[in-house]
Design a protein around this motif. Structure first.
Motif, PDB file in Angstrom:
ATOM      1  N   HIS A  38      31.691 -11.755 -12.438  1.00  0.00           N
ATOM      2  CA  HIS A  38      30.999 -12.459 -11.363  1.00  0.00           C
ATOM      3  C   HIS A  38      31.657 -12.245 -10.002  1.00  0.00           C
ATOM      4  CE1 HIS A  38      28.179 -14.357 -14.056  1.00  0.00           C
ATOM      5  NE2 HIS A  38      29.165 -14.788 -14.821  1.00  0.00           N
ATOM      6  N   LEU A  64      25.465  -4.695 -13.478  1.00  0.00           N
ATOM      7  CA  LEU A  64      25.385  -4.917 -14.924  1.00  0.00           C
ATOM      8  C   LEU A  64      25.343  -3.587 -15.673  1.00  0.00           C
ATOM      9  CD1 LEU A  64      25.188  -6.865 -17.282  1.00  0.00           C
ATOM     10  CD2 LEU A  64      22.700  -6.904 -16.963  1.00  0.00           C
ATOM     11  N   ILE A 124      30.838 -13.005 -18.839  1.00  0.00           N
ATOM     12  CA  ILE A 124      29.388 -12.843 -18.820  1.00  0.00           C
ATOM     13  C   ILE A 124      28.856 -12.670 -20.234  1.00  0.00           C
ATOM     14  CG2 ILE A 124      29.500 -10.338 -18.477  1.00  0.00           C
ATOM     15  CD1 ILE A 124      27.009 -10.547 -16.742  1.00  0.00           C
ATOM     16  N   ASN A 126      27.374 -14.595 -22.100  1.00  0.00           N
ATOM     17  CA  ASN A 126      26.085 -15.224 -22.364  1.00  0.00           C
ATOM     18  C   ASN A 126      24.906 -14.339 -21.973  1.00  0.00           C
ATOM     19  OD1 ASN A 126      27.087 -17.621 -23.466  1.00  0.00           O
ATOM     20  ND2 ASN A 126      27.337 -18.551 -21.445  1.00  0.00           N
ATOM     21  N   ASP A 127      25.173 -13.248 -21.244  1.00  0.00           N
ATOM     22  CA  ASP A 127      24.100 -12.302 -20.965  1.00  0.00           C
ATOM     23  C   ASP A 127      23.671 -11.649 -22.277  1.00  0.00           C
ATOM     24  OD1 ASP A 127      22.763 -10.410 -18.706  1.00  0.00           O
ATOM     25  OD2 ASP A 127      23.396  -9.210 -20.417  1.00  0.00           O
ATOM     26  N   GLU A 129      22.434  -8.763 -23.155  1.00  0.00           N
ATOM     27  CA  GLU A 129      22.872  -7.391 -23.400  1.00  0.00           C
ATOM     28  C   GLU A 129      24.376  -7.323 -23.675  1.00  0.00           C
ATOM     29  OE1 GLU A 129      21.161  -4.560 -23.843  1.00  0.00           O
ATOM     30  OE2 GLU A 129      19.416  -5.885 -23.839  1.00  0.00           O
TER      31      GLU A 129
END
Length: 216
Positions: A38, A64, A124, A126-127, A129
């Motif tokens: 982030h 990303l 990240i 929880n993304d 992908e």
């Protein structure tokens, strides 16, 4: 400006696309490991790589995409190391030693690059992908160990996967704790201690083609 053979960034450097991509990934890894996903900025990554942002975006459309490319590379490196550790010997005690060493080496690389954080400590996760890739490498390493456990003990697949999860999970958790604790013992000592603990348990399952009964 780009061509089939190379990419120039306006600062006088031209590299083949594969070499430029490798350079960008190395710079991005430093930034992501230091700052987390982030807080990392494409500007910072471009500056670290010594290229303009347009050159960075030629290779990776967004942050990303760049992170996922790094995650794929690190996941493949870990999985390949675990598989090689299993394939390198028929001795199960030695296999445990080699699998543990693979995890410790991945966490504590010679250059201390912290790349393991992209898999095990991502901010990240929880993304969808990212989560899919993390779960994939976890499952791939577990299944590789489970294949060996099932073949050598005759345990049913769920039982073999449970033991494999215990082994691979212990390896990565202990290796990370050891590094975070500033290596309170040597790597060899840490591996030997964990190896002794795990071998005492898994050696209770004899090498046999017949199904084994835990606790029998």
């Amino acid at each position: 400006m780009s061509s089939l053979t190379g990419v120039a960034d306006g600062r006088g450097a031209r590299l083949p696309r594969s070499a430029r991509r490798k350079q960008l990934l190395a710079a991005a890894q430093e930034v992501f490991v230091a700052n987390g996903y982030h807080a990392a900025a494409m500007d910072d990554i471009a500056e670290r790589a010594g290229v303009s942002k347009p050159v960075l975006y030629q290779h990776f459309p967004g942050k990303l995409d760049l992170y996922l490319a790094l995650l794929d590379a690190q996941a493949e490196a870990l999985a390949a190391s675990v598989v090689a550790a299993l394939d390198g010997t028929d001795d199960n005690h030695e296999r445990i030693h080699r699998v543990l060493t693979a995890y410790f080496d991945f966490v504590d690389r010679d250059d201390h690059d912290g790349a393991f954080r992209l898999i095990f400590e991502s901010d990240i996760v929880n993304d969808p992908e990212v989560r899919k890739r993390v779960e994939s490498v976890t499952a791939r390493t577990m299944r590789a160990v489970a294949d060996t456990v099932a073949a050598d003990t005759g345990l049913r697949r769920p039982e073999a996967e449970l033991l494999a999860t215990a082994l691979t999970g212990s390896a990565q958790v202990v290796a990370r704790w050891w590094l975070a604790s500033e290596r309170p013992v040597t790597q060899d000592e840490a591996i030997a201690l964990l190896e002794s603990l795990l071998w005492r348990g898994i050696s209770n399952f004899p090498r046999t083609g017949a199904p084994a009964t835990p606790g029998a």
